[in-house]
Design an enzyme around this catalytic site. Structure first.
Site, PDB file in Angstrom:
ATOM      1  CG  PHE A  11      -0.292   0.444   2.495  1.00  0.00           C
ATOM      2  CD1 PHE A  11      -0.108   1.796   2.770  1.00  0.00           C
ATOM      3  CD2 PHE A  11       0.171  -0.468   3.430  1.00  0.00           C
ATOM      4  CE1 PHE A  11       0.508   2.217   3.944  1.00  0.00           C
ATOM      5  CE2 PHE A  11       0.784  -0.062   4.602  1.00  0.00           C
ATOM      6  CZ  PHE A  11       0.954   1.284   4.860  1.00  0.00           C
ATOM      7  CD  GLU A  48      -5.605  -6.185  -0.162  1.00  0.00           C
ATOM      8  OE1 GLU A  48      -4.648  -5.998  -0.942  1.00  0.00           O
ATOM      9  OE2 GLU A  48      -5.569  -7.044   0.740  1.00  0.00           O
ATOM     10  NE  ARG A  49      -3.614  -2.418   3.612  1.00  0.00           N
ATOM     11  CZ  ARG A  49      -2.813  -2.504   4.650  1.00  0.00           C
ATOM     12  NH1 ARG A  49      -3.133  -1.898   5.764  1.00  0.00           N
ATOM     13  NH2 ARG A  49      -1.683  -3.162   4.584  1.00  0.00           N
ATOM     14  CB  CYS A  86      10.401  -0.538   3.027  1.00  0.00           C
ATOM     15  SG  CYS A  86      11.125  -0.030   1.492  1.00  0.00           S
TER      16      CYS A  86
END
Ligand code: NAD
Length: 490
Positions: A150, A177-178, A282
């Protein structure tokens, strides 16, 4: 009713017949933006079959011709950069400046992949043995898929897509999907870039859709970016099905601050690293290891940076940090902050329980600093993935390097110092795939592979640049003899 997002299969936009759908929310306001279908098996199979039919012609298309749609896509991405950046801010929450920067990184990957006619060249030796020539050539794999997270809905699909198609593969994207809406907008541009139907496809969904891709016999390779638990799972399931896999996982990035670091620059850069994108990078700094008396001049400016960062809706003027992705994420982060305090940390800036006027339903966590985090406790090791910086102490550079190397993750490690010998030792000894020296986010440019180590990566070849080219091609060796006199005996 919210719009249902469409899949892009075989060159057409298709409404999924999925009975399962999820809501896509604007994390700054909790307003519903769309609903995303969890695409069922037969529709995923339709995309794979279309790709399999297209592949023989696409791989025969000369490399110089295959990159023409990428040149066009680069121009379209540039022309639509603001529209795409707004879509990112709306569904992912980051500020518009962060979203624009992300799209710029996406475009750079398209630029690099446009060099494919050179990048995928092989090599050869004449007379490797008397009268025998040997060649290495690179051929595409076939149909490949990418599953993305996401936190960079615009950039991360481009770590894969341009290299996959430029090398002659057909590519399927399953975005998070977010945050599926940015990919929809990117695919509207892909549609006008001139790729033949079936070369690039978009399939929405969640874990079941992922499993269908992992198990499908028509797919040769899987590229994945997400949390370590999912990366490990995807890597083992894809490998068990005989596929190539490159799976980038989570992170917990340490930054060592030496006493001689520039204390005007260091807190500023660290604040951007730890709190930029609400800490959902990240490559975010999440642990600062303060060596010797570095803490004396570091802590006050760092806490001031945290307290003064303007938090809000990423499209509003002056906002420096947006919300986290979901209410679940907000409560997970706040719970982890509480756990850190229970483990013995002192909270120097507390971002829990805050809200932004006008956006009271938004998923905001304000910048947080925990001091005296025990190096071997849970908080020191758990990926928080929110705007939380943990401070630790080390007496010497040796001790700091030991703390860095005790972690299971190895995405990034940074050092701030004015001493070249310290910097060189750090760069030489730390177990991390991306190293920053007086840099807070050591993100490789598109010309270099994104080199996570340890639990931050499962596989051999990373995303981007020459690793992308190698991942999406298989080598073939040709050993040949062409005698001028066939009557000679060999
Ligand atoms: P996630 O693992 O929840 O989801 C990533 C993808 O995997 C999504 O497309 C999702 O649909 C799918 N997925 C989730 N659970 C699944 C399951 N059980 N089975 C099959 N598929 C599943 O990750 P996220 O929350 O979207 O992204 C954040 C994570 O990604 C963080 O851990 C972050 O560090 C990591 N990340 C790593 C890098 C890197 O380069 N190493 C880059 C960006 C993000």
């Amino acid at each position: 009713m919210a719009q249902r997002l469409l899949n892009y299969i075989n060159g057409t936009w298709q409404t999924s017949g999925a009975t399962d759908v999820l809501k896509v929310l604007n994390p700054a306001s909790a307003v519903e933006l769309a609903e995303v279908p969890l695409t069922p098996v037969p529709e995923v199979d339709q995309a794979v079959q279309a790709a399999l039919r297209t592949f023989p012609d696409w791989r025969r298309t000369p490399a110089g011709k295959r990159i023409q749609p990428l040149f066009k896509l680069k121009a379209l991405l540039e022309q639509n950069l603001d529209l795409l950046a707004r879509a990112i801010t709306d569904e992912c929450g980051k500020t518009i400046a962060e979203a624009q920067g992300e799209m710029q990184r996406a475009i750079e990957n398209v630029e690099v992949a446009c060099g494919i006619p050179v990048l995928m060249q092989g090599r050869n030796n004449e007379d490797i043995a008397p009268g025998i020539d040997e060649h290495l050539i690179r051929q595409p794999l076939g149909v490949v898929a990418a599953i993305t997270p996401f936190n960079f809905p615009g950039m991360i699909p481009f770590w894969f897509l341009p290299y996959a198609v430029a090398t002659g593969n057909c590519f399927i994207l399953k975005p998070s999907e977010r945050v599926p809406m940015t990919s929809g907008k990117v695919f509207e541009l892909i549609e006008s870039a001139g790729f033949p139907a079936g070369v690039v496809q978009l399939v929405h969904g969640g874990r079941d859709t992922v499993n269908t891709l992992l198990d499908h016999p028509g797919i040769r390779a899987i590229s994945f970016v997400g949390s370590t638990a999912t990366a490990r799972y995807v890597y083992s399931r894809a490998s068990a099905a005989g596929k190539r896999a490159q799976c980038q996982g989570g992170a917990k990035n340490p930054v060592v601050i030496m006493p001689d670091a520039d204390m005007e620059m260091t807190p500023r850069i660290l604040a951007d690293s730890a709190f930029g994108c609400a800490g959902q990078r990240c490559l975010a700094a999440s642990v600062a290891i303060l060596v010797g008396d570095a803490r004396r001049s570091f802590i006050d400016p760092m806490v001031a940076m945290a307290r003064h960062r303007k938090v809000g809706y990423g499209l509003d003027a002056g906002v420096e940090m947006g919300p986290v992705i979901s209410s679940e994420s907000k409560s997970r982060i706040e719970t982890l902050i509480g756990k850190g305090i229970r483990e013995g940390a002192t909270v120097l800036a507390d971002g829990r329980g805050s809200s932004v006027p006008g956006y009271e339903n938004g998923f905001f966590v304000f910048p947080t600093i925990l001091d005296g985090v025990p190096p071997r406790g849970d908080i020191a090791r758990t990926e928080i993935f929110g705007p939380v910086l943990s401070l630790m102490r080390a007496a010497t550079l040796d001790e700091a390097i030991t703390l860095v190397n005790e972690r299971s993750y190895g995405n990034m490690a940074c050092i701030f110092t004015r001493d070249g010998a310290h910097a060189r030792r750090f760069r030489y000894e730390v177990n991390a795939g991306n190293v920053g020296i007086n840099v807070g986010v050591a993100a490789p440019m598109a010309h270099y592979p994104f080199s996570g180590w340890g639990d931050s990566f499962f596989g051999d070849l990373h995303a981007q640049a020459e690793h992308g080219v190698e991942f999406y091609t298989q080598t073939k060796i040709i050993v040949e003899r062409w005698p001028s006199d066939w009557s000679r005996r060999f």
